[in-house]
Scaffold this active site. Structure first.
Site, PDB file in Angstrom:
ATOM      1  N   HIS A  62      -8.886 -16.653  23.074  1.00 31.69           N
ATOM      2  CA  HIS A  62      -9.982 -17.542  23.452  1.00 31.69           C
ATOM      3  C   HIS A  62     -11.222 -17.144  22.654  1.00 31.69           C
ATOM      4  O   HIS A  62     -11.568 -15.978  22.569  1.00 31.69           O
ATOM      5  CB  HIS A  62     -10.232 -17.365  24.960  1.00 31.69           C
ATOM      6  CG  HIS A  62     -11.286 -18.229  25.539  1.00 31.69           C
ATOM      7  ND1 HIS A  62     -12.535 -17.749  25.895  1.00 31.69           N
ATOM      8  CD2 HIS A  62     -11.278 -19.539  25.879  1.00 31.69           C
ATOM      9  CE1 HIS A  62     -13.249 -18.728  26.428  1.00 31.69           C
ATOM     10  NE2 HIS A  62     -12.508 -19.821  26.421  1.00 31.69           N
ATOM     11  N   GLU A 109      -4.072 -26.229  28.940  1.00 30.08           N
ATOM     12  CA  GLU A 109      -4.797 -24.988  29.238  1.00 30.08           C
ATOM     13  C   GLU A 109      -5.386 -25.018  30.642  1.00 30.08           C
ATOM     14  O   GLU A 109      -5.918 -26.032  31.081  1.00 30.08           O
ATOM     15  CB  GLU A 109      -5.906 -24.796  28.205  1.00 30.08           C
ATOM     16  CG  GLU A 109      -6.741 -23.551  28.417  1.00 30.08           C
ATOM     17  CD  GLU A 109      -7.722 -23.314  27.282  1.00 30.08           C
ATOM     18  OE1 GLU A 109      -8.752 -22.658  27.528  1.00 30.08           O
ATOM     19  OE2 GLU A 109      -7.474 -23.793  26.148  1.00 30.08           O
ATOM     20  N   HIS A 145      -9.423 -26.927  32.167  1.00 23.65           N
ATOM     21  CA  HIS A 145     -10.687 -26.212  32.403  1.00 23.65           C
ATOM     22  C   HIS A 145     -10.833 -25.750  33.853  1.00 23.65           C
ATOM     23  O   HIS A 145     -11.944 -25.484  34.311  1.00 23.65           O
ATOM     24  CB  HIS A 145     -11.863 -27.114  32.017  1.00 23.65           C
ATOM     25  CG  HIS A 145     -13.011 -26.379  31.394  1.00 23.65           C
ATOM     26  ND1 HIS A 145     -14.197 -26.144  32.038  1.00 23.65           N
ATOM     27  CD2 HIS A 145     -13.148 -25.824  30.165  1.00 23.65           C
ATOM     28  CE1 HIS A 145     -15.024 -25.493  31.238  1.00 23.65           C
ATOM     29  NE2 HIS A 145     -14.412 -25.278  30.097  1.00 23.65           N
ATOM     30  N   GLU A 192      -8.460 -17.116  29.847  1.00 22.94           N
ATOM     31  CA  GLU A 192      -9.844 -16.827  29.486  1.00 22.94           C
ATOM     32  C   GLU A 192     -10.626 -16.208  30.640  1.00 22.94           C
ATOM     33  O   GLU A 192     -11.636 -15.544  30.427  1.00 22.94           O
ATOM     34  CB  GLU A 192     -10.557 -18.089  28.998  1.00 22.94           C
ATOM     35  CG  GLU A 192     -10.798 -19.142  30.074  1.00 22.94           C
ATOM     36  CD  GLU A 192     -11.395 -20.416  29.509  1.00 22.94           C
ATOM     37  OE1 GLU A 192     -12.625 -20.565  29.608  1.00 22.94           O
ATOM     38  OE2 GLU A 192     -10.643 -21.241  28.970  1.00 22.94           O
ATOM     39  N   ASP A 229      -7.309 -29.165  27.641  1.00 20.30           N
ATOM     40  CA  ASP A 229      -7.847 -28.137  28.522  1.00 20.30           C
ATOM     41  C   ASP A 229      -8.217 -28.760  29.861  1.00 20.30           C
ATOM     42  O   ASP A 229      -9.129 -29.587  29.939  1.00 20.30           O
ATOM     43  CB  ASP A 229      -9.084 -27.512  27.869  1.00 20.30           C
ATOM     44  CG  ASP A 229      -9.590 -26.273  28.597  1.00 20.30           C
ATOM     45  OD1 ASP A 229      -9.052 -25.957  29.676  1.00 20.30           O
ATOM     46  OD2 ASP A 229     -10.522 -25.635  28.083  1.00 20.30           O
TER      47      ASP A 229
END
Length: 381
Positions: free
Chosen positions: A284, A209, A185, A234, A183
Site C-alpha cells: 500500500h 480491496e 475502502h 492497509e 477498492d
C-alpha cells in the site's frame, strides 16, 4: 557512528517526513504518518527519541525491538507508523554507510522493475472510463478506483448498479487485458459486499480491496467471492495482526504499508509469512516518495510481490505531488507500466531538504472527509 538528532517536517499535501542525523554526517529519511493524524504520529516519534539518541544506527533490529517490545503498550496505527518511519531512516543510513542500496542488504534483487498501478476517480468515482484510458495512454497497465460512495449496512440497489456501470465502462474502454482493481475502502458492509462480488464477477477484476473492514475480517470466511481475488491489509500494522488473515485462508493479496506496518524490517517478515501461505503482496502506498522508495526496496527482494501502488496524480495530492520533494525526479523511471528499482545507496532517493524546510513552514492540517448516510448516521469513508 551514533545517532545525534531526529527532526520532523509536516509538509503538504498530507505527509510527515523524518530526518535522522548521525555524528559522521550521514543522514537518513523516513516517512512516519497516519493520514489525518500527522501531529499525533509526530508526537509519538518525539516520545521515542530518548530510546534512539546515542545509539548505533546500524543496529536496526535491536532498535526496532527496543521501540516495539520495550513498551508495555504496543501495536496499532500510531505507534507502528512511528516505528516505521524510524526504521526506514535507519535503513537509509545503513545503505549510505555501506554504499549499497537497501535491497543489497536484504539479500539482493529478485527483479529489476515492478509493475505499478495508478489511481483514478477520486473519493466519489466519476469519469472513470476516460481517466482509465488516460492512464493506459500514459503507459500504465492497471488502475485502481474506489468502488462506491458511502453505503449504509443495507443500501439501495441503485448504488450497486452505479458501481457496476462504472466498472463496465472501464472494461469496455480499455479492453480485457488491463488490470482493474476496485477498492471497497471498508465502506461496504458484508450484506452489500455479497451483492457486489456477484455483480462484479463478469469483469475479470485484478482484485477487490478491503471488501469489509479488517476488524470484521471473519465475515469473509463464508462469503462467496466468485473467483475475484481479495486484497487487504492497509489497516493492519504488524505480523501479529496478519496472523488471523493467513489463518483465515480467504485473502489472496496482502497490502502492508511501509509507513504503517513497522517499516522495512517488519514488512519483510510479513511478506515472508505470506509466501508460506501462497499469498501475494502489493504494498500500500498512496503517500510520499520516501514511502514509495522503501516499498520498492521491499519489492526488489520479495518474489511474491506482483504489483505496487504509487501516488503520482492521486486525488489526495493537492498542491504538491509525489515527485516534488525529490532532487532527481526521474528516479522511479515509470515505463510501460513498471517502476525501476532505485539503485543508489540507501533508499535510493535524494530529498530536496531546502524545499522540505520551506514547505514545513506552510505545514498542513489534512483530515479525511466525514461522511454521513442520508438518515444522518455516520458512514465509513
Amino acid at each position: 557512528m551514533k545517532i545525534t538528532n531526529l527532526e520532523l517536517f509536516r509538509i503538504p499535501p498530507r505527509w510527515l517526513f523524518l530526518k535522522i542525523s548521525t555524528d559522521v554526517g550521514i543522514i537518513g529519511w523516513g516517512e512516519p504518518i497516519v493520514e489525518g493524524k500527522s501531529a499525533t504520529v509526530k508526537a509519538a516519534v518525539e516520545e521515542m527519541k530518548d530510546y534512539i539518541i546515542g545509539k548505533n544506527p546500524l543496529e536496526i533490529e535491536d532498535i526496532w525491538q527496543t521501540l516495539y517490545r520495550g513498551a508495555f503498550y504496543r501495536g496499532g496505527p500510531v505507534l507502528m507508523s512511528a516505528i516505521a518511519g524510524i526504521d526506514q531512516a535507519l535503513w537509509d543510513i545503513k545503505g549510505k554507510y555501506l554504499q549499497q542500496p537497501v535491497y543489497e542488504l536484504l539479500g539482493g534483487k529478485v527483479r529489476d522493475k515492478v509493475r505499478v498501478y495508478s489511481w483514478i476517480g477520486g473519493d466519489r468515482p466519476d469519469n472513470v472510463a476516460q481517466a482509465a484510458q488516460e492512464k493506459k495512454d500514459a503507459g500504465f497497465t492497471a488502475i485502481k478506483m474506489n468502488g462506491t460512495e458511502e453505503l449504509h449496512y443495507i443500501d439501495s440497489y441503485k448504488k450497486i448498479d452505479q458501481a457496476v456501470a462504472r466498472v463496465a465502462a472501464i472494461r469496455d474502454q480499455v479492453g480485457s487485458d488491463f488490470g482493474i482493481a476496485v477498492d471497497f475502502h471498508g465502506r461496504v458492509h458484508k450484506g452489500m459486499a455479497r451483492i457486489l462480488f456477484k455483480e462484479l464477477e463478469p469483469f475479470r477484476l485484478m482484485f477487490i480491496e478491503e471488501p469489509v473492514l479488517s476488524e470484521n475480517i471473519e465475515a469473509l470466511a463464508n462469503m462467496e467471492t466468485f473467483g475475484i481475488p481479495i486484497a487487504l491489509g492497509e489497516r493492519l500494522f504488524s505480523r501479529w495482526d496478519y496472523k488471523k488473515v493467513f489463518e483465515l485462508n480467504k485473502v489472496d493479496i496482502i497490502q502492508p504499508d511501509l509507513s504503517h506496518a513497522g517499516g522495512i524490517s517488519e514488512v519483510k517478515k510479513i511478506a515472508a509469512m505470506a509466501e508460506a501461505y501462497d499469498i501475494a503482496v502489493a504494498p500500500h502506498s498512496p503517500l510520499g516518495p520516501i514511502n514509495l522508495a522503501a516499498s520498492l526496496q521491499i519489492d526488489a527482494v520479495t518474489s511474491n510481490v506482483f504489483i505496487q501502488e504509487q501516488s503520482l496524480g492521486i486525488h489526495y495530492n493537492q498542491g504538491n505531488d509525489l515527485l516534488d520533494y525529490l532532487v532527481n525526479k526521474a528516479v522511479f523511471k515509470y515505463k510501460d507500466g513498471y517502476a525501476h528499482i532505485p539503485d543508489s545507496p540507501g533508499l535510493g532517493i535524494e530529498i530536496d531538504e531546502e524545499l522540505v524546510c520551506t514547505k514545513a513552514k506552510e505545514s498542513h492540517e489534512w483530515k479525511n472527509p466525514l461522511w454521513r448516510n442520508e438518515d444522518g448516521t455516520i458512514a465509513e469513508w
